[in-house]
Design a protein around this motif. Sequence first.
Motif, PDB file in Angstrom:
ATOM      1  N   TRP A  58     -43.173  27.648  23.852  1.00 29.50           N
ATOM      2  CA  TRP A  58     -41.962  27.745  23.049  1.00 29.50           C
ATOM      3  C   TRP A  58     -40.909  28.576  23.782  1.00 29.50           C
ATOM      4  CZ3 TRP A  58     -41.809  25.035  18.491  1.00 29.50           C
ATOM      5  CH2 TRP A  58     -43.032  24.627  17.951  1.00 29.50           C
ATOM      6  N   VAL A  59     -39.674  28.092  23.769  1.00 32.63           N
ATOM      7  CA  VAL A  59     -38.546  28.822  24.350  1.00 32.63           C
ATOM      8  C   VAL A  59     -37.425  28.885  23.308  1.00 32.63           C
ATOM      9  CG1 VAL A  59     -39.077  28.217  26.734  1.00 32.63           C
ATOM     10  CG2 VAL A  59     -37.607  26.706  25.381  1.00 32.63           C
ATOM     11  N   GLU A  60     -36.655  29.947  23.393  1.00 30.67           N
ATOM     12  CA  GLU A  60     -35.550  30.105  22.444  1.00 30.67           C
ATOM     13  C   GLU A  60     -34.289  29.513  23.042  1.00 30.67           C
ATOM     14  OE1 GLU A  60     -33.377  33.648  19.841  1.00 30.67           O
ATOM     15  OE2 GLU A  60     -35.147  34.071  21.069  1.00 30.67           O
ATOM     16  N   ASN A  70     -40.733  18.160  25.439  1.00 29.80           N
ATOM     17  CA  ASN A  70     -39.614  17.297  25.062  1.00 29.80           C
ATOM     18  C   ASN A  70     -39.022  17.707  23.720  1.00 29.80           C
ATOM     19  OD1 ASN A  70     -37.810  15.205  25.569  1.00 29.80           O
ATOM     20  ND2 ASN A  70     -39.101  13.654  24.573  1.00 29.80           N
ATOM     21  N   ASN A  71     -38.968  19.005  23.470  1.00 29.18           N
ATOM     22  CA  ASN A  71     -38.429  19.546  22.215  1.00 29.18           C
ATOM     23  C   ASN A  71     -39.148  18.989  20.978  1.00 29.18           C
ATOM     24  OD1 ASN A  71     -36.519  21.029  23.655  1.00 29.18           O
ATOM     25  ND2 ASN A  71     -35.013  19.358  23.586  1.00 29.18           N
ATOM     26  N   ASP A  72     -40.388  18.573  21.150  1.00 33.82           N
ATOM     27  CA  ASP A  72     -41.178  18.025  20.047  1.00 33.82           C
ATOM     28  C   ASP A  72     -42.090  19.132  19.506  1.00 33.82           C
ATOM     29  OD1 ASP A  72     -42.648  16.585  18.246  1.00 33.82           O
ATOM     30  OD2 ASP A  72     -43.403  15.115  19.669  1.00 33.82           O
ATOM     31  N   GLY A  73     -41.664  19.717  18.386  1.00 32.57           N
ATOM     32  CA  GLY A  73     -42.440  20.802  17.815  1.00 32.57           C
ATOM     33  C   GLY A  73     -43.835  20.378  17.373  1.00 32.57           C
ATOM     34  N   GLY A  79     -51.324  20.586  19.653  1.00 31.04           N
ATOM     35  CA  GLY A  79     -52.152  21.161  20.706  1.00 31.04           C
ATOM     36  C   GLY A  79     -52.740  22.503  20.309  1.00 31.04           C
ATOM     37  N   ASN A  80     -51.907  23.349  19.650  1.00 28.22           N
ATOM     38  CA  ASN A  80     -52.416  24.642  19.194  1.00 28.22           C
ATOM     39  C   ASN A  80     -53.499  24.485  18.144  1.00 28.22           C
ATOM     40  OD1 ASN A  80     -51.209  26.751  20.628  1.00 28.22           O
ATOM     41  ND2 ASN A  80     -49.317  26.644  19.445  1.00 28.22           N
ATOM     42  N   GLN A 137     -45.101  13.256  26.219  1.00 28.90           N
ATOM     43  CA  GLN A 137     -43.947  14.090  25.897  1.00 28.90           C
ATOM     44  C   GLN A 137     -43.508  14.932  27.096  1.00 28.90           C
ATOM     45  OE1 GLN A 137     -42.122  13.912  23.247  1.00 28.90           O
ATOM     46  NE2 GLN A 137     -43.464  12.478  22.180  1.00 28.90           N
ATOM     47  N   TRP A 138     -44.463  15.398  27.879  1.00 28.16           N
ATOM     48  CA  TRP A 138     -44.096  16.185  29.058  1.00 28.16           C
ATOM     49  C   TRP A 138     -43.438  15.311  30.121  1.00 28.16           C
ATOM     50  CZ3 TRP A 138     -42.974  20.804  30.459  1.00 28.16           C
ATOM     51  CH2 TRP A 138     -42.982  21.162  31.811  1.00 28.16           C
ATOM     52  N   SER A 139     -43.862  14.075  30.229  1.00 33.97           N
ATOM     53  CA  SER A 139     -43.240  13.169  31.211  1.00 33.97           C
ATOM     54  C   SER A 139     -41.780  12.912  30.879  1.00 33.97           C
ATOM     55  CB  SER A 139     -43.999  11.841  31.250  1.00 33.97           C
ATOM     56  OG  SER A 139     -45.345  12.050  31.626  1.00 33.97           O
ATOM     57  N   ALA A 140     -41.443  12.912  29.599  1.00 37.73           N
ATOM     58  CA  ALA A 140     -40.057  12.650  29.185  1.00 37.73           C
ATOM     59  C   ALA A 140     -39.237  13.921  29.017  1.00 37.73           C
ATOM     60  CB  ALA A 140     -40.053  11.869  27.866  1.00 37.73           C
TER      61      ALA A 140
END
Length: 239
Positions: A58-60, A70-73, A79-80, A137-140
């Motif tokens: 997570w980044v602010e 990919n900004n997918d919360g 994953g968590n 999601q990481w690829s995009a």
Amino acid sequence: MDVLNQILNINAGGAYGGGKAGGAFDPVTFAMKPQVVIRALCWLFSIVVFGCISSEGWVEKDGKEMCLYNNDGMACKYGNTIGIFGFLASMYFIGGEFMFERMSSVKSRKRYVMGDMAFSAAWAFLYFIAFFYLWSQWSAAPMPPQGIGAGSMKTAIVFCFFNIFSWALCAFMAYKRFLIGAGDEFTSAFETDPANVVHQQAYSYSMDNDNEQYSASPFGQPQQGMEQQSGMEYQQPTY
């Protein structure tokens, strides 16, 4: 290689592939059990998954927390979630292996093995979904500023892949235990069934009678009687 051979040839002396209840506890033997070794790997892999995502996933941005996938919360939360529950379940099953050797009830062992098999198979499937979900999601996703967190996101994806095989292997070992227990139950039930015992006794009694009937010649006694009759002289009756 020895651990792999033990996994493929689970055949202990107790019910459902476990040891005899009430036996002495050896910490080294317990730690080297295939079930405990694989569970420890599941525990470690799960820590890596949720640890990497929760620490740097997570980044602010503009006052809001954004997920690096990919900004997918939902990707970070998913994953968590499976990582934390996989971590807790691994500890539970390691403790269950310790108690498994002390279960004197066959039904209790059966319920434990079935629960282990179902949960492990389900978690292997959930990690399978997580691997493709996070990877897509990481690829995009755009590269984070200065690449901060990119390594952790890739590591979480890799260990999701490892978790697929570790949990699937746990499910396979539980399935092997279930087959051993089912075979033992069938054998013991057949041998202790009163109907089967009666049939076996009746069949044995019938065979014994048949052997006794055919062991002696059926014409032995009549022939001896005829010889005795032929040896007797005819006596003239007196009036």
